[in-house]
Design an enzyme around this catalytic site. Sequence first.
Site, PDB file in Angstrom:
ATOM      1  N   HIS A   1     -38.447   9.595   4.188  1.00 18.76           N
ATOM      2  CA  HIS A   1     -38.725  11.030   4.262  1.00 18.76           C
ATOM      3  C   HIS A   1     -37.671  11.805   3.478  1.00 18.76           C
ATOM      4  O   HIS A   1     -37.947  12.337   2.412  1.00 18.76           O
ATOM      5  CB  HIS A   1     -38.763  11.428   5.738  1.00 18.76           C
ATOM      6  CG  HIS A   1     -39.316  12.789   6.018  1.00 18.76           C
ATOM      7  ND1 HIS A   1     -39.812  13.614   5.061  1.00 18.76           N
ATOM      8  CD2 HIS A   1     -39.445  13.473   7.186  1.00 18.76           C
ATOM      9  CE1 HIS A   1     -40.236  14.741   5.602  1.00 18.76           C
ATOM     10  NE2 HIS A   1     -40.015  14.679   6.898  1.00 18.76           N
TER      11      HIS A   1
ATOM     12  N   HIS B   1     -47.102  10.998  -4.331  1.00 16.47           N
ATOM     13  CA  HIS B   1     -46.983  11.785  -3.099  1.00 16.47           C
ATOM     14  C   HIS B   1     -48.246  11.594  -2.286  1.00 16.47           C
ATOM     15  O   HIS B   1     -49.327  11.450  -2.854  1.00 16.47           O
ATOM     16  CB  HIS B   1     -46.811  13.273  -3.447  1.00 16.47           C
ATOM     17  CG  HIS B   1     -46.294  14.091  -2.315  1.00 16.47           C
ATOM     18  ND1 HIS B   1     -47.102  14.566  -1.315  1.00 16.47           N
ATOM     19  CD2 HIS B   1     -45.040  14.508  -2.023  1.00 16.47           C
ATOM     20  CE1 HIS B   1     -46.361  15.244  -0.454  1.00 16.47           C
ATOM     21  NE2 HIS B   1     -45.110  15.229  -0.844  1.00 16.47           N
TER      22      HIS B   1
ATOM     23  N   ASP C   1     -38.520  15.135  -5.389  1.00 12.49           N
ATOM     24  CA  ASP C   1     -37.281  14.362  -5.371  1.00 12.49           C
ATOM     25  C   ASP C   1     -36.875  13.815  -6.724  1.00 12.49           C
ATOM     26  O   ASP C   1     -35.777  13.282  -6.875  1.00 12.49           O
ATOM     27  CB  ASP C   1     -37.416  13.183  -4.383  1.00 12.49           C
ATOM     28  CG  ASP C   1     -37.385  13.661  -2.960  1.00 12.49           C
ATOM     29  OD1 ASP C   1     -36.648  14.626  -2.703  1.00 12.49           O
ATOM     30  OD2 ASP C   1     -38.094  13.101  -2.121  1.00 12.49           O
TER      31      ASP C   1
END
Length: 452
Positions: free
Chosen positions: A274, A313, A369
């Site tokens: 996460h 994702h 990210d």
Amino acid sequence: MNQDSLTITDNRTGKTYEVPLEHGTLRAMDLRQIKAAAGDFGLMSYDPGYLNTASCKSQITFIDGDQGILRYRGFPIEQLAEKSSFLEVAYLLYFGNLPCAEELSIWDRGIRYHTMVHEGVKRFLDGFRYDAHPMGILVSTIAALSTFYPEAKNIFDPEMRKIQYYRLVAKMPTLAAFAYRHRMGMPYVYPDNSLTYAENFLNMMFHGMEPVGDRHLSLDHIPELARVLDILFILHADHEQNCSTSAIRMVGSAQTDPFTAISAAAAALYGPLHGGANEAVLRMLREIGSRDKIPAFVQEVKAGNKLLYGFGHRVYKSYDPRAKIIKRAADQVFEILGRNPLIDIALELERIALEDEYFVKRKLYPNVDFYSGIIYEAFGFPTDMFPVLFAIARASGWYTQWEENLKDDEQKIARPRQVYLGSGETAYVPQEICLPGSEKAIAYKTIQPTKR
Ligand code: ACO
């Protein structure tokens, strides 16, 4: 027949049922009437990981993963990142509308003057080992706040809830910076409430530290860099029902106070799947090492031997809108602090991947990210602070989601069902029968904890 309904035929019994549909969903409880026999419990849906289960109705954040759209309370993330401050966005998330100048000033003051932590919290921090992970410290100290503010248990008092919100959002940067300085063996820097939210955090983190090695930030940079950090906080403020947000809704459904519930959300974020992907991106870019090694690395990914971290994702099957904004923020940071050489590898990797059939076919695009770790590293944040930065921003979203859940009359204490596949009723085996070397004794030995 009602158009907004679903007709289900149970092939076990031949019976047909009509279940209503609302907002593109059917109510799982409507399946319960479908029984194979009279005494049967009734049909349930099975959805490990909640891949296709809506757990709530929410008005906070909207995501369209195919189109790459993210909106807070209807406002596109791109506009908020360009025009708003993090605290303004926090207000928007909490109240559902953007504040006027006076409302924002009251809100800002409310948060600004709750940044101090009780001196007892400092002593509590001192109990952690010198090398304690800052996220572990953060999770524990957020939970500890509930013991300093027992009135937080009055969760049905709106005024009380707002005060706890001020406290939480205000103290997150203080706890985060204290966790970092504890690990560094440096004295804590108290909040300076004349500074803005992000400035204050950077000051508490880096005050008195000379830029060394790959840590470039000095105090002179704070005003310019605080705006970039503020934008990163905006991008991370909420992301609807992910693992940590679902955790807070679940814990909150037991009417737990907000600090304890938020610490559960932070615990979920601590997990590498996460909050830890940006750290993995940095490791991956270092492992690649130079641009000429990228094609070989991509081949490894396509062969299934490696993962391209920062790509793909669960929800976005298009470019993550936050990644676009972060990419621009990276340029601003490098202009001030000098270029992180990893960015060139990242840019080339992105270019090659986006042209490659493997990634195109699977709709794998850079996620938030892919670039955030490179920026954080340029700031001088050590990698184990990355999830902590995420948590500071997300606290505003978590709290808002916790409160929405609390006020939702349809919600009940969360209590999923299971499909039980274990043994049937089994007769008790006395210890005397469990001989050394027997299967039971061996199994017991293997689960003994190893000494540190
Ligand atoms: N690199 C290589 N292949 C990938 C990647 C990746 N990063 N992501 C997905 N794939 C492939 C899968 O192997 C699968 O291939 P297949 O169809 O041949 O089996 C296909 O793409 C579909 O992938 P799923 O695993 O079904 O996608 P899912 O939605 O379950 O996973 C996830 C999403 C976990 C984010 C995944 O893309 C991934 O592991 N990415 C890397 C880690 C990462 O960056 N995580 C951060 C996410 S953002 C956040 O949490 C804040």
